[in-house]
Design a protein around this motif. Structure first.
Motif, PDB file in Angstrom:
ATOM      1  N   PRO A   9      -7.737   8.702  -8.081  1.00 19.06           N
ATOM      2  CA  PRO A   9      -8.215   9.039  -6.733  1.00 19.06           C
ATOM      3  C   PRO A   9      -7.056   8.938  -5.736  1.00 19.06           C
ATOM      4  O   PRO A   9      -6.369   7.908  -5.670  1.00 19.06           O
ATOM      5  N   LEU A  10      -6.827  10.005  -4.988  1.00 21.98           N
ATOM      6  CA  LEU A  10      -5.680  10.041  -4.084  1.00 21.98           C
ATOM      7  C   LEU A  10      -5.748   8.987  -2.991  1.00 21.98           C
ATOM      8  O   LEU A  10      -4.713   8.452  -2.575  1.00 21.98           O
ATOM      9  N   ASP A  11      -6.952   8.651  -2.532  1.00 22.98           N
ATOM     10  CA  ASP A  11      -7.041   7.605  -1.510  1.00 22.98           C
ATOM     11  C   ASP A  11      -6.594   6.257  -2.077  1.00 22.98           C
ATOM     12  O   ASP A  11      -5.935   5.476  -1.397  1.00 22.98           O
ATOM     13  N   ARG A  12      -6.890   5.996  -3.334  1.00 21.07           N
ATOM     14  CA  ARG A  12      -6.453   4.736  -3.968  1.00 21.07           C
ATOM     15  C   ARG A  12      -4.936   4.755  -4.207  1.00 21.07           C
ATOM     16  O   ARG A  12      -4.274   3.741  -4.076  1.00 21.07           O
ATOM     17  N   LEU A  13      -4.403   5.928  -4.545  1.00 19.75           N
ATOM     18  CA  LEU A  13      -2.961   6.060  -4.709  1.00 19.75           C
ATOM     19  C   LEU A  13      -2.255   5.731  -3.398  1.00 19.75           C
ATOM     20  O   LEU A  13      -1.272   4.992  -3.384  1.00 19.75           O
ATOM     21  N   ARG A  14      -2.772   6.254  -2.281  1.00 21.87           N
ATOM     22  CA  ARG A  14      -2.197   5.932  -0.970  1.00 21.87           C
ATOM     23  C   ARG A  14      -2.250   4.421  -0.712  1.00 21.87           C
ATOM     24  O   ARG A  14      -1.300   3.836  -0.202  1.00 21.87           O
ATOM     25  N   GLU A  15      -3.375   3.795  -1.057  1.00 20.17           N
ATOM     26  CA  GLU A  15      -3.523   2.350  -0.859  1.00 20.17           C
ATOM     27  C   GLU A  15      -2.484   1.573  -1.666  1.00 20.17           C
ATOM     28  O   GLU A  15      -1.878   0.617  -1.163  1.00 20.17           O
ATOM     29  N   VAL A  16      -2.288   1.971  -2.917  1.00 22.06           N
ATOM     30  CA  VAL A  16      -1.327   1.280  -3.772  1.00 22.06           C
ATOM     31  C   VAL A  16       0.088   1.464  -3.234  1.00 22.06           C
ATOM     32  O   VAL A  16       0.868   0.498  -3.164  1.00 22.06           O
ATOM     33  N   LEU A  17       0.435   2.683  -2.848  1.00 28.84           N
ATOM     34  CA  LEU A  17       1.764   2.932  -2.301  1.00 28.84           C
ATOM     35  C   LEU A  17       1.998   2.099  -1.044  1.00 28.84           C
ATOM     36  O   LEU A  17       3.059   1.482  -0.879  1.00 28.84           O
TER      37      LEU A  17
END
Length: 100
Positions: A9-17
């Motif tokens: 999920p791209l929103d989770r990727l943003r959160e991790v970054l």
């Protein structure tokens, strides 16, 4: 051999970054990271997932070149390409090798 797809999920990727950038920011005086090694061994992207084949001869990549490509995209959105994720991976790997 076919691996099942991994969905991210791209929103989770943003959160991790964001989480990781905040983590290294706490260790980066002046808001800059100094990466002592610029050169790294590189395997062509197309060969990375062909695990049944013999690995190709590595070439030499440069973190500074990957970073330059990323910065160029910041100054001209017309230069944004999907390969930017490969450059980002080069930079993130170098940061990960140095971050505590």
């Amino acid at each position: 051999m076919t691996d099942p797809a991994t969905e991210i999920p791209l929103d989770r990727l943003r959160e991790v970054l964001d989480l990781l950038v905040r983590h290294v920011s706490a260790q980066a005086p002046g808001g800059r990271l100094a990466l002592p090694a610029d050169a790294f061994w590189s395997i062509p992207t197309a060969s990375l997932t062909d695990i049944c084949a013999e690995p190709p001869e590595p070439t030499i990549g440069m973190v500074s070149e990957s970073w330059h490509g990323l910065e160029a995209m910041l100054t001209d959105e017309g230069r944004v390409i999907g390969h930017g994720f490969v450059w980002l991976a080069d930079v993130l790997r170098a940061i990960g090798a140095e971050a505590v």
